[in-house]
Design a protein around this motif. Structure first.
Motif, PDB file in Angstrom:
ATOM      1  N   ILE A   1    -100.075 125.239   3.733  1.00  8.16           N
ATOM      2  CA  ILE A   1    -100.683 124.608   2.554  1.00  8.16           C
ATOM      3  C   ILE A   1    -100.292 125.369   1.291  1.00  8.16           C
ATOM      4  CG2 ILE A   1    -102.876 124.080   1.411  1.00  8.16           C
ATOM      5  CD1 ILE A   1    -104.089 123.658   4.199  1.00  8.16           C
ATOM      6  N   ASP A   2    -100.309 126.700   1.366  1.00  8.09           N
ATOM      7  CA  ASP A   2     -99.889 127.531   0.225  1.00  8.09           C
ATOM      8  C   ASP A   2     -98.504 127.121  -0.257  1.00  8.09           C
ATOM      9  OD1 ASP A   2    -102.181 129.108   0.313  1.00  8.09           O
ATOM     10  OD2 ASP A   2    -101.278 130.584   1.645  1.00  8.09           O
ATOM     11  N   ILE A   3     -97.579 127.047   0.676  1.00  7.63           N
ATOM     12  CA  ILE A   3     -96.177 126.775   0.335  1.00  7.63           C
ATOM     13  C   ILE A   3     -96.017 125.368  -0.230  1.00  7.63           C
ATOM     14  CG2 ILE A   3     -93.855 126.516   1.295  1.00  7.63           C
ATOM     15  CD1 ILE A   3     -94.640 128.748   3.310  1.00  7.63           C
ATOM     16  N   ILE A   4     -96.676 124.399   0.398  1.00  7.41           N
ATOM     17  CA  ILE A   4     -96.556 123.007  -0.061  1.00  7.41           C
ATOM     18  C   ILE A   4     -97.069 122.866  -1.489  1.00  7.41           C
ATOM     19  CG2 ILE A   4     -97.441 120.668   0.279  1.00  7.41           C
ATOM     20  CD1 ILE A   4     -97.411 121.273   3.324  1.00  7.41           C
ATOM     21  N   PHE A   5     -98.264 123.384  -1.756  1.00 10.58           N
ATOM     22  CA  PHE A   5     -98.834 123.285  -3.107  1.00 10.58           C
ATOM     23  C   PHE A   5     -97.988 124.046  -4.126  1.00 10.58           C
ATOM     24  CE2 PHE A   5    -102.556 121.555  -1.098  1.00 10.58           C
ATOM     25  CZ  PHE A   5    -103.182 120.809  -2.087  1.00 10.58           C
ATOM     26  N   THR A   6     -97.476 125.205  -3.729  1.00  7.05           N
ATOM     27  CA  THR A   6     -96.639 125.982  -4.642  1.00  7.05           C
ATOM     28  C   THR A   6     -95.381 125.214  -5.023  1.00  7.05           C
ATOM     29  OG1 THR A   6     -97.421 128.114  -3.782  1.00  7.05           O
ATOM     30  CG2 THR A   6     -95.285 128.098  -4.880  1.00  7.05           C
ATOM     31  N   VAL A   7     -94.726 124.634  -4.043  1.00  6.51           N
ATOM     32  CA  VAL A   7     -93.492 123.885  -4.285  1.00  6.51           C
ATOM     33  C   VAL A   7     -93.771 122.660  -5.161  1.00  6.51           C
ATOM     34  CG1 VAL A   7     -91.702 122.474  -3.192  1.00  6.51           C
ATOM     35  CG2 VAL A   7     -92.328 124.683  -2.193  1.00  6.51           C
ATOM     36  N   VAL A   8     -94.855 121.949  -4.855  1.00  5.04           N
ATOM     37  CA  VAL A   8     -95.178 120.729  -5.620  1.00  5.04           C
ATOM     38  C   VAL A   8     -95.477 121.058  -7.080  1.00  5.04           C
ATOM     39  CG1 VAL A   8     -96.888 118.885  -5.909  1.00  5.04           C
ATOM     40  CG2 VAL A   8     -95.975 119.401  -3.624  1.00  5.04           C
ATOM     41  N   PHE A   9     -96.371 122.037  -7.314  1.00  5.91           N
ATOM     42  CA  PHE A   9     -96.722 122.394  -8.692  1.00  5.91           C
ATOM     43  C   PHE A   9     -95.525 122.976  -9.442  1.00  5.91           C
ATOM     44  CE2 PHE A   9    -101.275 122.785  -7.135  1.00  5.91           C
ATOM     45  CZ  PHE A   9    -101.686 121.630  -7.774  1.00  5.91           C
ATOM     46  N   SER A  10     -94.696 123.744  -8.747  1.00 10.16           N
ATOM     47  CA  SER A  10     -93.513 124.328  -9.381  1.00 10.16           C
ATOM     48  C   SER A  10     -92.520 123.252  -9.787  1.00 10.16           C
ATOM     49  CB  SER A  10     -92.843 125.323  -8.429  1.00 10.16           C
ATOM     50  OG  SER A  10     -93.713 126.367  -8.090  1.00 10.16           O
ATOM     51  N   GLU A  11     -92.335 122.279  -8.926  1.00  8.97           N
ATOM     52  CA  GLU A  11     -91.395 121.200  -9.234  1.00  8.97           C
ATOM     53  C   GLU A  11     -91.891 120.362 -10.410  1.00  8.97           C
ATOM     54  OE1 GLU A  11     -87.796 119.237  -8.796  1.00  8.97           O
ATOM     55  OE2 GLU A  11     -88.518 121.068  -7.828  1.00  8.97           O
ATOM     56  N   ILE A  12     -93.195 120.084 -10.442  1.00  9.25           N
ATOM     57  CA  ILE A  12     -93.772 119.345 -11.565  1.00  9.25           C
ATOM     58  C   ILE A  12     -93.573 120.128 -12.858  1.00  9.25           C
ATOM     59  CG2 ILE A  12     -95.951 118.556 -12.587  1.00  9.25           C
ATOM     60  CD1 ILE A  12     -96.883 117.893  -9.727  1.00  9.25           C
ATOM     61  N   SER A  13     -93.844 121.428 -12.802  1.00 10.49           N
ATOM     62  CA  SER A  13     -93.679 122.273 -13.984  1.00 10.49           C
ATOM     63  C   SER A  13     -92.227 122.289 -14.443  1.00 10.49           C
ATOM     64  CB  SER A  13     -94.147 123.694 -13.670  1.00 10.49           C
ATOM     65  OG  SER A  13     -93.929 124.552 -14.764  1.00 10.49           O
ATOM     66  N   TYR A  14     -91.303 122.442 -13.495  1.00 11.78           N
ATOM     67  CA  TYR A  14     -89.879 122.539 -13.847  1.00 11.78           C
ATOM     68  C   TYR A  14     -89.362 121.234 -14.443  1.00 11.78           C
ATOM     69  CZ  TYR A  14     -84.837 123.127 -13.263  1.00 11.78           C
ATOM     70  OH  TYR A  14     -83.483 123.195 -13.479  1.00 11.78           O
ATOM     71  N   ARG A  15     -89.703 120.124 -13.818  1.00 10.12           N
ATOM     72  CA  ARG A  15     -89.148 118.840 -14.236  1.00 10.12           C
ATOM     73  C   ARG A  15     -89.811 118.266 -15.485  1.00 10.12           C
ATOM     74  NH1 ARG A  15     -87.478 114.794  -9.308  1.00 10.12           N
ATOM     75  NH2 ARG A  15     -86.208 116.257  -8.104  1.00 10.12           N
ATOM     76  N   TYR A  16     -91.127 118.379 -15.553  1.00 12.19           N
ATOM     77  CA  TYR A  16     -91.862 117.630 -16.564  1.00 12.19           C
ATOM     78  C   TYR A  16     -92.420 118.481 -17.700  1.00 12.19           C
ATOM     79  CZ  TYR A  16     -91.502 114.154 -12.886  1.00 12.19           C
ATOM     80  OH  TYR A  16     -91.013 113.304 -11.932  1.00 12.19           O
ATOM     81  N   ILE A  17     -92.309 119.810 -17.576  1.00 10.20           N
ATOM     82  CA  ILE A  17     -92.784 120.671 -18.665  1.00 10.20           C
ATOM     83  C   ILE A  17     -91.657 121.542 -19.202  1.00 10.20           C
ATOM     84  CG2 ILE A  17     -94.413 122.483 -19.333  1.00 10.20           C
ATOM     85  CD1 ILE A  17     -96.202 121.458 -17.018  1.00 10.20           C
ATOM     86  N   GLU A  18     -91.096 122.373 -18.338  1.00 13.70           N
ATOM     87  CA  GLU A  18     -90.101 123.349 -18.788  1.00 13.70           C
ATOM     88  C   GLU A  18     -88.816 122.699 -19.274  1.00 13.70           C
ATOM     89  OE1 GLU A  18     -89.647 126.440 -15.748  1.00 13.70           O
ATOM     90  OE2 GLU A  18     -91.611 125.833 -15.007  1.00 13.70           O
ATOM     91  N   THR A  19     -88.216 121.869 -18.435  1.00 14.50           N
ATOM     92  CA  THR A  19     -86.916 121.274 -18.777  1.00 14.50           C
ATOM     93  C   THR A  19     -86.996 120.373 -20.011  1.00 14.50           C
ATOM     94  OG1 THR A  19     -86.193 121.410 -16.468  1.00 14.50           O
ATOM     95  CG2 THR A  19     -84.979 119.915 -17.921  1.00 14.50           C
ATOM     96  N   PRO A  20     -87.950 119.433 -20.092  1.00 15.51           N
ATOM     97  CA  PRO A  20     -88.014 118.589 -21.302  1.00 15.51           C
ATOM     98  C   PRO A  20     -88.253 119.389 -22.580  1.00 15.51           C
ATOM     99  CG  PRO A  20     -89.329 117.650 -19.529  1.00 15.51           C
ATOM    100  CD  PRO A  20     -88.938 119.017 -19.079  1.00 15.51           C
ATOM    101  N   PHE A  21     -89.152 120.372 -22.539  1.00 13.32           N
ATOM    102  CA  PHE A  21     -89.444 121.128 -23.748  1.00 13.32           C
ATOM    103  C   PHE A  21     -88.255 121.999 -24.145  1.00 13.32           C
ATOM    104  CE2 PHE A  21     -91.465 124.188 -26.533  1.00 13.32           C
ATOM    105  CZ  PHE A  21     -92.341 123.391 -27.252  1.00 13.32           C
ATOM    106  N   ARG A  22     -87.557 122.562 -23.144  1.00 14.17           N
ATOM    107  CA  ARG A  22     -86.397 123.397 -23.452  1.00 14.17           C
ATOM    108  C   ARG A  22     -85.289 122.569 -24.110  1.00 14.17           C
ATOM    109  NH1 ARG A  22     -85.453 124.930 -18.685  1.00 14.17           N
ATOM    110  NH2 ARG A  22     -83.562 123.803 -18.190  1.00 14.17           N
ATOM    111  N   LYS A  23     -85.113 121.331 -23.659  1.00 16.65           N
ATOM    112  CA  LYS A  23     -84.029 120.500 -24.172  1.00 16.65           C
ATOM    113  C   LYS A  23     -84.414 119.719 -25.435  1.00 16.65           C
ATOM    114  CE  LYS A  23     -81.664 119.781 -19.726  1.00 16.65           C
ATOM    115  NZ  LYS A  23     -81.221 118.781 -18.739  1.00 16.65           N
ATOM    116  N   GLN A  24     -85.678 119.282 -25.520  1.00 14.07           N
ATOM    117  CA  GLN A  24     -86.075 118.383 -26.605  1.00 14.07           C
ATOM    118  C   GLN A  24     -87.042 119.008 -27.602  1.00 14.07           C
ATOM    119  OE1 GLN A  24     -87.490 114.617 -24.897  1.00 14.07           O
ATOM    120  NE2 GLN A  24     -86.417 115.120 -23.010  1.00 14.07           N
ATOM    121  N   GLY A  25     -87.638 120.150 -27.240  1.00 13.93           N
ATOM    122  CA  GLY A  25     -88.615 120.752 -28.129  1.00 13.93           C
ATOM    123  C   GLY A  25     -89.843 119.876 -28.256  1.00 13.93           C
ATOM    124  N   LEU A  26     -90.371 119.733 -29.468  1.00 17.82           N
ATOM    125  CA  LEU A  26     -91.581 118.951 -29.692  1.00 17.82           C
ATOM    126  C   LEU A  26     -91.380 117.459 -29.439  1.00 17.82           C
ATOM    127  CD1 LEU A  26     -92.983 120.706 -32.901  1.00 17.82           C
ATOM    128  CD2 LEU A  26     -93.782 120.941 -30.539  1.00 17.82           C
TER     129      LEU A  26
END
Length: 609
Positions: A341-366
Motif C-alpha cells: 500500500i505504501d508503494i502504490i500510494f507513493t507512486v500514484v501521488f508522485s505521478e500526479i505531482s510530476y504530471r499535473y503540478i511540477e511539469t506544467p508549472f515548470r514549462k508554463q509558469g502561472l
C-alpha cells in the motif's frame, strides 16, 4: 571578436541531457524509500540524501559555469526563477495536503504539524528540527514533513551559492584557485562536524546543520570545475573510456555496499564518513556524465530514467505516505500488504505531482493555472489548489488549534526519588474487602508486594511502566528516562545507586531500546552492582541492533550466577496490541504484561503462585 563570438556559439550548443545522472538519482531515491519503509531492509539507505547533495552541487555549478562562459555573466534572477518553478509549487502542494490531511485524520497533531509546515514553507526545516532537538533516526513522533530538512538545505544552498560563485568568478577568476577555496571551506565544514559530534549521542545538530552538511555539496561543486560535463570528449580512446567506466562501476559497487552495511547508529560517519562516502560518489558521477561511457548508458536505462525524472516527486511524497499509513500499525510487526500500500500510494501521488503540478508549472509558469472553465486542465488544477489552500490557511491562522495539543504524549522521565517526595498513594482498592465475604479473593494481577524494594533503571519503556509497576511494588526505586542508552547507566550508578550491591539487593535493568552496546559496556554495568541479584530485561525494538543486544543479555545471564534474563522479547511475541505504532513504546496492555513479567521473576515464588 569574431573568434570570441564563434566560441560563444559553440558553447551554446554543448549542453546536453545526461541520462546517467537520472539513473543515479533513481538509485538514491530507491535507497531512501527502502530505508524509510523498513530500516532493517537497507540500513544505510539514508545515504541516498548525500548522493542527492553531491549531484545538486555538481549540476548547479556546471550550469552556472556554462552560463558564465557563454555570456560572460550569470543571470541570478533567471536562475532563482527556474529553481522556484522547479521546486516550490510541488512542496507547497505537499505541505498544504499533509496539513489538511492531518486535520482530518489526526486532529490531535495539528499544532505540531502546523509548526513543521511553517518551517517547510520558508525552507528552514533543518534549523527548526535542530531547535526542537529532533532526532532524525530515532524520533518516534508522528512527523510526516520531517524529510523536508534536506530540501531546506538545498534551497539555502541555491539562494546563497550563486552569489558566492559570481563574486569569486569576478574577483579570483582562476578556476584552480576557486576550487581550492571551495575545498578549504569543505574541510572546515568537515572539521566542524567532527568537532561538535559526540560519540554515542543522537546527532541532530550535525546531521541537520547546513554548515556541517555543506561539505557534501561542495565536493560536487569542486568536481564541476575539474570534470565539466559539457566539455567532455564524446569519443575518447578506448583505454581512457575503460578507465572511466571502471571508476564508475567500482564506485557504484562500494556505494551500494555502504547502503547495505552502514548503520545510522555509526559514529564514524560523523568523523569523516560522509566526506569519504561523498568522495566515492564523485567517481560514480564522473562516469555517469560521460557522453560515450558504457557505465553511463547502463545507468541511463529506460526504467532508471523514468524513476530518476520523478525522483523529486517520489522523495516528496513517500515519507508522508509512510508516516500516515504506518501510524495505524505496529512497527516491526507490519503485515506485508502494508508495504505494498505504501508503494502504490507513493507512486500514484508522485505521478500526479510530476504530471499535473511540477511539469506544467515548470514549462508554463502561472499560465498553468486559470479560472477559465473552458481551459480544462488549468481550470481543474486551479480549483483543486484552491480547495487545498483555503482550509489550510485557516489552519495556519489557528482556527483549529483547539483540536490539537502541543504537549508530547509521553513524559520524558519517571523517577521515584522525585515523585515520592510529593505523592501520597491511596490504599489499593483490591486490598479492601467491601463486601465482607469470606471467599473474597484478590486479583493476582493487582497483588501488592510491599516487601520488595528493587531498583529499576531503564529508558522510555521503563517510563511507560513506572506508574503501573509502582502500584504493585510501592517500595520500588524506579529511574527511567527517555533516550537513555546502556552506557549512560554506569556513571548514574556511581552517582546515585552504589548501595545496591549486596545479596539482598534486586536490580532490574531495562536498557537496549535506544542503541547497541558492547559486551564490555554490559559487563562494566553488571560489575557496578557487586553481588546483587540483577535482572536484565531484553528488548523488542524494530531496529538492526535488536538481536545483538538481546544475545549479549542472554550470554551475560548464562555467565553470571547472580544475573537473570527477563525475556520480554519472548513474552511480547505475537502481541501487537502491546505496542504503540513505533513498535517500542507500550500500550496499557503491554505495560501490564511487562510489569507482570518482571514481577514474576523478582517476587518470591510462594507469593506469586
Amino acid at each position: 571578436m569574431k573568434s570570441k563570438l564563434n566560441r560563444t556559439n559553440q558553447l551554446k550548443h554543448q549542453t546536453r541531457y545526461m541520462p546517467g545522472l537520472d539513473g543515479l538519482r533513481a538509485i538514491a531515491v530507491i535507497g531512501i524509500i527502502i530505508y524509510h519503509l523498513n530500516k532493517q531492509w537497507l540500513s544505510g539507505g539514508f545515504l541516498g540524501v548525500d548522493t542527492f547533495f553531491v549531484i545538486s552541487g555538481y549540476l548547479i555549478t556546471s550550469l552556472l559555469l556554462y552560463e558564465f562562459e557563454s555570456n560572460g555573466a550569470i543571470d541570478l534572477k533567471a536562475f532563482w526563477l527556474r529553481r522556484f518553478k522547479r521546486l516550490i509549487p510541488a512542496v507547497f502542494v505537499l505541505v498544504f495536503t499533509v496539513t489538511l490531511t492531518t486535520l482530518i485524520f489526526k486532529p490531535e497533531q495539528i499544532i505540531s504539524i502546523k509548526q513543521d509546515a511553517f518551517a517547510a514553507i520558508f525552507y528552514v526545516s533543518n534549523w527548526w528540527y535542530i531547535a526542537t532537538d529532533v532526532n532524525y533516526f530515532e524520533q518516534f513522533a508522528f512527523m510526516p514533513l520531517k524529510h523536508l530538512w534536506s530540501l531546506a538545505i538545498e534551497e539555502q544552498f541555491y539562494i546563497c551559492f550563486p552569489i558566492v560563485i559570481v563574486v569569486l568568478l569576478l574577483t579570483v577568476k582562476k578556476y584552480r584557485n576557486i576550487s581550492l577555496i571551495f575545498w578549504i571551506v569543505s574541510l572546515i565544514s568537515l572539521a566542524f562536524m567532527i568537532y561538535i559530534a559526540q560519540p554515542h549521542m543522537h546527532h541532530s545538530r550535525v546531521y541537520f546543520g547546513t554548515d556541517t552538511r555543506l561539505q557534501t555539496m561542495l565536493l560536487g561543486v569542486i568536481l564541476a570545475f575539474i570534470w565539466p560535463p559539457f566539455k567532455l570528449k564524446e569519443n575518447p580512446n578506448k583505454a581512457l573510456r575503460t578507465i572511466i567506466d571502471s571508476m564508475g562501476g567500482f564506485g557504484m559497487i562500494i556505494l551500494l555496499l555502504l547502503f547495505i552495511k552502514v548503520d545510522d547508529n555509526s559514529d564514524w560517519i560523523y568523523n569523516g564518513g560522509f566526506y569519504l562516502i561523498s568522495g566515492i560518489t564523485l567517481f560514480v558521477i564522473m562516469s555517469a556524465v560521460h557522453p560515450s561511457g558504457y557505465f553511463a548508458k547502463m545507468l541511463g536505462n529506460a526504467l532508471f530514467i523514468y524513476i530518476g525524472k520523478r525522483s523529486y516527486s517520489l522523495y516528496l511524497w513517500h515519507f508522508p505516505v509512510i508516516s500516515f499509513i504506518h501510524s495505524y500499525f505496529v512497527d516491526g510487526q507490519m503485515p506485508i500488504y502494508v508495504y505494498a500500500i505504501d508503494i502504490i500510494f507513493t507512486v500514484v501521488f508522485s505521478e500526479i505531482s510530476y504530471r499535473y503540478i511540477e511539469t506544467p508549472f515548470r514549462k508554463q509558469g502561472l499560465k498553468a493555472f486559470s479560472l477559465n472553465r473552458f481551459k480544462k486542465a488549468p481550470f481543474i488544477r486551479t480549483v483543486t489548489l484552491m480547495l487545498i489552500t483555503v482550509p489550510t490557511l485557516f489552519i495556519f491562522a489557528g482556527a483549529f488549534d483547539k483540536f490539537g495539543t502541543n504537549q508530547p504524549n509521553q513524559q520524558s522521565s519517571y523517577n521515584t526519588n522525585e515523585i515520592d517526595k510529593y505523592l501520597v498513594r491511596p490504599i489499593p482498592v483490591d486490598d479492601v474487602n467491601f463486601l465482607g465475604k469470606s471467599d473474597f479473593k484478590k486479583d493476582k494481577k493487582n497483588e501488592v508486594y510491599t516487601d520488595l524494594k528493587p531498583l529499576l533503571i531503564g529508558d522510555s519503556v521503563m517510563v511507560d511502566i513506572g506508574e503501573t509497576f509502582k502500584e504493585q511494588v510501592p517500595n520500588a526505586n524506579i529511574d527511567g528516562k527517555v533516550g537513555r542508552n546502556l552506557y549512560e547507566a554506569a556513571p548514574l550508578v556511581d552517582q546515585k545507586y552504589k548501595q545496591y550491591n549486596n545479596k539482598s539487593s534486586q536490580v532490574i535493568l531495562e536498557l537496549g531500546t535506544n542503541g547497541d552496546f558492547s559486551e564490555a559496556q554490559l559487563e562494566e554495568l553488571i560489575s557496578k552492582f557487586g553481588k546483587a541479584n540483577i535482572y536484565l530485561v531484553n528488548t523488542r525494538v524494530p531496529r538492526s541492533y535488536e538481536s545483538h543486544v538481546n544475545q549479549l543479555m542472554a550470554d551475560a545471564a548464562k555467565k553470571h550466577e547472580n544475573v537473570t534474563l527477563v525475556d520480554w522479547y519472548k513474552r511480547s511475541e505475537g502481541h501487537s496490541e502491546y505496542f504503540a505504532p513505533d513498535g517500542i513504546h507500550l500500550e496499557p496492555s503491554g505495560v501490564r504484561a511487562l510489569s507482570d513479567e518482571i514481577i514474576k521473576h523478582i517476587a518470591p515464588k510462594k507469593e506469586h503462585s
